[in-house]
Design a protein around this motif. Structure first.
Motif, PDB file in Angstrom:
ATOM      1  N   ARG A  13      10.582   5.257  -4.981  1.00 41.61           N
ATOM      2  CA  ARG A  13       9.243   6.431  -5.521  1.00 41.61           C
ATOM      3  C   ARG A  13       8.359   6.958  -4.701  1.00 41.61           C
ATOM      4  N   PRO A  14       8.212   8.144  -4.624  1.00 38.08           N
ATOM      5  CA  PRO A  14       7.028   8.788  -4.127  1.00 38.08           C
ATOM      6  C   PRO A  14       5.920   7.888  -3.176  1.00 38.08           C
ATOM      7  N   TRP A  15       5.457   7.211  -3.580  1.00 30.93           N
ATOM      8  CA  TRP A  15       4.231   6.809  -2.931  1.00 30.93           C
ATOM      9  C   TRP A  15       5.079   5.049  -2.322  1.00 30.93           C
ATOM     10  N   ASP A  16       5.956   4.708  -2.546  1.00 27.05           N
ATOM     11  CA  ASP A  16       6.953   3.660  -1.496  1.00 27.05           C
ATOM     12  C   ASP A  16       7.024   3.235   0.091  1.00 27.05           C
ATOM     13  N   ILE A  17       6.802   5.653   0.615  1.00 27.67           N
ATOM     14  CA  ILE A  17       6.884   4.618   2.450  1.00 27.67           C
ATOM     15  C   ILE A  17       5.515   4.388   2.229  1.00 27.67           C
ATOM     16  N   PRO A  18       4.180   5.502   1.833  1.00 25.11           N
ATOM     17  CA  PRO A  18       3.564   5.223   2.051  1.00 25.11           C
ATOM     18  C   PRO A  18       3.164   3.616   2.480  1.00 25.11           C
ATOM     19  N   ILE A  19       2.476   3.073   1.188  1.00 21.93           N
ATOM     20  CA  ILE A  19       2.488   1.515   0.731  1.00 21.93           C
ATOM     21  C   ILE A  19       3.159   1.084   2.078  1.00 21.93           C
ATOM     22  N   ILE A  20       4.814   1.536   2.345  1.00 25.25           N
ATOM     23  CA  ILE A  20       5.144   0.439   3.449  1.00 25.25           C
ATOM     24  C   ILE A  20       4.985  -0.005   5.258  1.00 25.25           C
TER      25      ILE A  20
END
Length: 140
Positions: A13-20
């Motif tokens: 999802r769009p926020w998965d990469i910043p969260i990772i």
């Protein structure tokens, strides 16, 4: 495969990469915190070497960087002996009349918590941080 295709084809999802990325950065937080709280000891901090025989404290040596080297000879009532060398901020046993000579081969002890043990003579030398417990009994 390009990054955009990877993101599009995976179920991210769009926020998965910043969260990772944020979680990866936060995983280094303990390293930073412990690095700040336990900084390398300064030369002004004092360390002591505590000599114990059969669990009883016999002598304390102050360990100060730059201090002149000297030796101390411990001899028990049976004539068994250990020669302890204190050189600046480190300590070692240079000579002992025990059979195994493990204490002599141990070499220098200089960090907080280091120990030198001579089992035949029931002798233990432990390096301790001198800032925590006052300087009663220190030899300068």
């Amino acid at each position: 495969m390009k990054f955009k295709e990877f993101v599009k084809n995976s179920r991210l999802r769009p926020w998965d990469i910043p969260i990772i990325l944020l979680l990866c950065l936060l995983s280094f937080l303990p390293l930073v915190i412990f690095g700040i709280t336990r900084q390398s000891p300064a030369t002004t901090e004092s360390k002591i070497a505590v000599l114990r025989i059969n669990g009883d404290e016999v002598k304390r040596f102050s360990l100060v960087e730059g201090k002149k080297s000297y030796t101390y000879r411990y001899e028990n009532e049976d004539g068994d002996y250990n020669v302890i060398e204190i050189a600046g901020d480190k300590v070692r046993i240079t000579e002992a009349d025990c059979g195994d000579q493990v204490c002599v081969r141990r070499g220098w002890a200089e960090k907080d918590g280091d120990t030198i043990v001579c089992l035949p003579h029931k002798l233990v030398i432990e390096i301790q941080d001198g800032t925590g417990g006052g300087d009663d009994g220190l030899i300068y």
